[in-house]
Design a protein around this motif. Structure first.
Motif, PDB file in Angstrom:
ATOM      1  N   ILE A 291       0.844  -1.192   0.000  1.00 50.07           N
ATOM      2  CA  ILE A 291       0.000   0.000   0.000  1.00 50.07           C
ATOM      3  C   ILE A 291       0.880   1.244   0.000  1.00 50.07           C
ATOM      4  O   ILE A 291       1.697   1.427   0.905  1.00 50.07           O
ATOM      5  CB  ILE A 291      -0.890   0.033   1.251  1.00 50.07           C
ATOM      6  CG1 ILE A 291      -1.644  -1.272   1.432  1.00 50.07           C
ATOM      7  CG2 ILE A 291      -1.819   1.236   1.216  1.00 50.07           C
ATOM      8  CD1 ILE A 291      -2.847  -1.432   0.589  1.00 50.07           C
ATOM      9  N   GLY A 292       0.693   2.087  -0.977  1.00 50.68           N
ATOM     10  CA  GLY A 292       1.455   3.345  -1.035  1.00 50.68           C
ATOM     11  C   GLY A 292       2.754   3.160  -1.798  1.00 50.68           C
ATOM     12  O   GLY A 292       3.294   2.055  -1.870  1.00 50.68           O
ATOM     13  N   VAL A 293       3.264   4.243  -2.355  1.00 50.60           N
ATOM     14  CA  VAL A 293       4.493   4.111  -3.154  1.00 50.60           C
ATOM     15  C   VAL A 293       5.675   3.641  -2.334  1.00 50.60           C
ATOM     16  O   VAL A 293       6.569   2.979  -2.855  1.00 50.60           O
ATOM     17  CB  VAL A 293       4.882   5.424  -3.860  1.00 50.60           C
ATOM     18  CG1 VAL A 293       4.194   5.527  -5.178  1.00 50.60           C
ATOM     19  CG2 VAL A 293       4.660   6.609  -3.001  1.00 50.60           C
TER      20      VAL A 293
ATOM     21  N   GLY B 236       9.576   4.666  -2.574  1.00 52.70           N
ATOM     22  CA  GLY B 236       8.963   5.990  -2.608  1.00 52.70           C
ATOM     23  C   GLY B 236       9.903   7.113  -2.232  1.00 52.70           C
ATOM     24  O   GLY B 236      11.066   7.145  -2.638  1.00 52.70           O
ATOM     25  N   ILE B 237       9.382   8.000  -1.438  1.00 54.09           N
ATOM     26  CA  ILE B 237      10.122   9.211  -1.099  1.00 54.09           C
ATOM     27  C   ILE B 237      11.383   8.897  -0.292  1.00 54.09           C
ATOM     28  O   ILE B 237      12.351   9.651  -0.294  1.00 54.09           O
ATOM     29  CB  ILE B 237       9.183  10.176  -0.332  1.00 54.09           C
ATOM     30  CG1 ILE B 237       9.800  11.547  -0.197  1.00 54.09           C
ATOM     31  CG2 ILE B 237       8.813   9.634   1.011  1.00 54.09           C
ATOM     32  CD1 ILE B 237       8.805  12.558   0.342  1.00 54.09           C
ATOM     33  N   PHE B 238      11.379   7.743   0.371  1.00 49.96           N
ATOM     34  CA  PHE B 238      12.540   7.376   1.198  1.00 49.96           C
ATOM     35  C   PHE B 238      13.564   6.547   0.429  1.00 49.96           C
ATOM     36  O   PHE B 238      14.539   6.061   0.999  1.00 49.96           O
ATOM     37  CB  PHE B 238      12.086   6.564   2.412  1.00 49.96           C
ATOM     38  CG  PHE B 238      11.088   7.276   3.273  1.00 49.96           C
ATOM     39  CD1 PHE B 238      11.447   8.414   3.957  1.00 49.96           C
ATOM     40  CD2 PHE B 238       9.793   6.809   3.392  1.00 49.96           C
ATOM     41  CE1 PHE B 238      10.525   9.085   4.759  1.00 49.96           C
ATOM     42  CE2 PHE B 238       8.872   7.469   4.175  1.00 49.96           C
ATOM     43  CZ  PHE B 238       9.236   8.611   4.866  1.00 49.96           C
TER      44      PHE B 238
ATOM     45  N   GLY C  93       0.036   5.592  -4.746  1.00 46.01           N
ATOM     46  CA  GLY C  93      -0.575   6.747  -4.096  1.00 46.01           C
ATOM     47  C   GLY C  93       0.244   7.176  -2.902  1.00 46.01           C
ATOM     48  O   GLY C  93       0.837   6.345  -2.219  1.00 46.01           O
ATOM     49  N   CYS C  94       0.311   8.463  -2.688  1.00 46.39           N
ATOM     50  CA  CYS C  94       1.051   8.964  -1.532  1.00 46.39           C
ATOM     51  C   CYS C  94       0.220  10.080  -0.919  1.00 46.39           C
ATOM     52  O   CYS C  94       0.230  11.176  -1.413  1.00 46.39           O
ATOM     53  CB  CYS C  94       2.417   9.475  -1.936  1.00 46.39           C
ATOM     54  SG  CYS C  94       3.334  10.229  -0.595  1.00 46.39           S
ATOM     55  N   ALA C  95      -0.587   9.786   0.082  1.00 44.30           N
ATOM     56  CA  ALA C  95      -0.885   8.460   0.603  1.00 44.30           C
ATOM     57  C   ALA C  95      -1.951   7.778  -0.259  1.00 44.30           C
ATOM     58  O   ALA C  95      -2.748   8.446  -0.890  1.00 44.30           O
ATOM     59  CB  ALA C  95      -1.413   8.618   2.037  1.00 44.30           C
TER      60      ALA C  95
HETATM   61  S1  SF4 Z   1       1.899   8.600   2.687  1.00 44.55           S
HETATM   62 FE1  SF4 Z   1       3.459   8.584   1.084  1.00 44.55          FE
HETATM   63  S2  SF4 Z   1       5.408   8.782   2.192  1.00 44.55           S
HETATM   64 FE2  SF4 Z   1       3.842   8.191   3.699  1.00 44.55          FE
HETATM   65  S3  SF4 Z   1       3.967   5.960   3.763  1.00 44.55           S
HETATM   66 FE3  SF4 Z   1       2.395   6.466   2.293  1.00 44.55          FE
HETATM   67  S4  SF4 Z   1       3.453   6.480   0.333  1.00 44.55           S
HETATM   68 FE4  SF4 Z   1       5.013   6.599   1.916  1.00 44.55          FE
END
Ligand code: SF4
Lengths: 289, 201
Positions: B82-84, B90-92, B114-116
């Motif tokens: 779930i989430g990029v 993702g961002i990390f 999706g983020c989030a």
């Molecule tokens: S909201 Fe974005 S940065 Fe936070 S865990 Fe989800 S995908 Fe990763």
């Protein structure tokens, strides 16, 4: 004799169906109380059938064995109850079953389920006095511990035992592990310590536990009905209505209260048992003299 | 009538996420979205779970944890990222401790970008996972035939990967989060090659 064999067979075959349906109704009504659509009525059956189809994982084989013992003792309790034998004996067998559940949870060695198990013991201590008081009450009213005699008395036992009945309904919340007393394990989506005794059960063992709970609930509802039935057949219909009312009350309490601390539960349940059931029995004894 | 897909129980694990996706996962279970109408229950016990929802990337500390959770789940099972962060890092992604998305340690079946990730997308992802879950029952039966019903030993890791990677072809894209579209599209294809292609990026 033949009647009792039929009712035992009916209990063994129908209790899981009725118990599962009650569980489904419970989940549906709870959902509606929270303004949700909620799962389908047959959801508990879907859950159990899925759990049985999954890969079998057990932490130790002893857990499966102990859970099976738990199940068998609950079945025995219900069978004895519906056969119309001694109610005191039924309640003792029920306590034995609770012990097996305790061991099934501790044998895993997991801290969560061990804590759940010790809480299960506290719950047992909390409801046991009221259960015994009910037995004593039945004896005082009907002159016998025999369930068949109690069920065929002239007047419904509840006429003499309103306080005992109220105390029994109160501890039913503890026995059915409903909030605020879902301390040893909770039926809602929780994790780890709140899940307590069920937290280390693999899929199949959880299915065993769930089905056993259905059997147990049907038995408990049977005891509620026993307060109502007398030798008039119409009383059976009244008993069913009262059972549904009590069940609805349990769901309402479940959805409107937050979980309590275990020792507060103990204090509260003993106080209520002592005040309601104790006074009721005391008055009854004075009347009989 | 008693299909297993009517009762998918999810296990939610938070890797190194920013907590945004976790909140969205929990939002799915609130009365507003009411995931329980599909029979979805959030369980805390891997031994009772069917679908593993991972949010957040994998770092060197939680990698063994994720693997263990996966191994403890009974078959048939499905993994949903779930989430990029869980899909790719993702961002990390460029952090020194991040190994990448969830599929660096376990086979992932469904990617929800999706983020989030929005609750609708998450529920959509779970519904897709549920179909896959149903399909895997056959595989599980076959597996039981070979290994027997009771199989206490941890499953051989290679064998797990084999089963997983073979099925990851069914990877689904659930939401068109524009920024992540490119990533999630390349994802299913690159999946077979595994880590190598990811490092190239
Ligand atoms: S909201 Fe974005 S940065 Fe936070 S865990 Fe989800 S995908 Fe990763």
């Amino acid at each position: 004799m033949r009647n009792s064999i039929i009712s035992v067979a009916a209990y063994l075959l129908l209790a899981p169906v009725i118990g599962g349906l009650l569980d489904g109704i419970d989940r549906k009504i709870s959902a509606r109380m929270q303004r949700r659509v909620g799962p389908p009525l047959l959801q508990p059956f879907y859950d159990v059938s899925k759990l049985l189809k999954k890969q079998v994982i057990s932490v130790t084989n002893a857990q499966t064995f102990l859970l099976m013992s738990y199940m068998i003792f609950i079945l025995l309790t219900g069978a004895m109850f519906f056969a119309g034998t001694d109610i005191l004996l039924c309640m003792f067998v029920l306590s034995t079953a609770a012990m097996f559940l305790y061991f099934a949870a501790t044998v895993t060695g997991s801290p969560y389920s061990t804590i759940g198990a010790s809480r299960e013991l506290i719950q047992t201590i909390a409801y046991e006095p009221a259960v015994l008081m009910s037995c004593v009450g039945f004896y005082l009213v009907d002159g016998s511990f025999e369930i068949s005699k109690i069920a065929s008395s002239q007047i419904s036992s509840i006429m003499y035992l309103p306080g005992v009945f109220a105390a029994f309904v109160f501890i039913l919340t503890i026995k059915m592990r409903k909030s605020p007393f879902d301390i040893s394990t909770s039926h809602h989506a929780h994790q780890e310590i709140v899940k307590g005794v069920t937290s280390e059960m693999g899929a199949r063992n959880l299915a065993i536990f769930t089905v056993t709970e259905w059997y147990e609930n049907v038995f408990l509802m049977g005891v509620v009905g026993l307060f109502i039935v007398n030798k008039d057949p119409i009383s059976i219909a009244v008993a069913v209505a009262v059972i549904f009312a009590v069940f609805f009350l349990e769901i309402l309490i479940d959805n409107t209260s937050a979980r309590m601390k275990q020792y507060e539960m103990l204090k509260l349940s003993w106080t209520i048992t002592l005040v309601l059931a104790g006074c009721n029995i005391w008055v009854l004894m004075l009347m009989i003299k | 009538m008693f299909e297993i897909k009517r009762s998918p129980w999810v296990l939610h694990y938070d890797g190194s996420s920013c907590n945004g996706c976790d909140i969205e996962v929990l939002a799915c279970l609130t009365p507003v979205y009411d995931a329980e109408r599909f029979g979805i229950v959030n369980t805390g016990d891997p031994m009772q779970a069917d679908i593993l929802l991972i949010t957040g990337g994998i770092n060197s500390q939680n990698a063994p944890v994720v693997k263990q959770l996966y191994d403890q789940m009974p078959r048939p099972k499905v993994v949903c990222a779930i989430g990029v962060c869980a899909c790719t890092g993702g961002i990390f992604k460029d952090c020194y401790n991040i190994l990448g998305g969830a599929d660096t340690v376990i086979p992932v079946d469904i990617y929800v970008p999706g983020c989030a990730a929005r609750p609708q997308a998450i529920i959509d992802g779970i519904v897709k996972a549920v179909d896959l879950f149903e399909k895997r029952l056959e595989k599980h039966k076959e597996w039981v035939r070979i290994h027997g019903e009771v199989h206490d030993d941890p499953v051989d890791e290679n064998e797990v990967r084999e089963v997983g990677t073979e099925e990851t072809k069914t990877t689904t894209k659930t939401e068109t989060a524009k920024t992540e579209k490119a990533k999630s599209e390349t994802k299913p294809k690159s999946n077979k090659k595994g880590k190598k292609s990811r490092r190239k990026k």
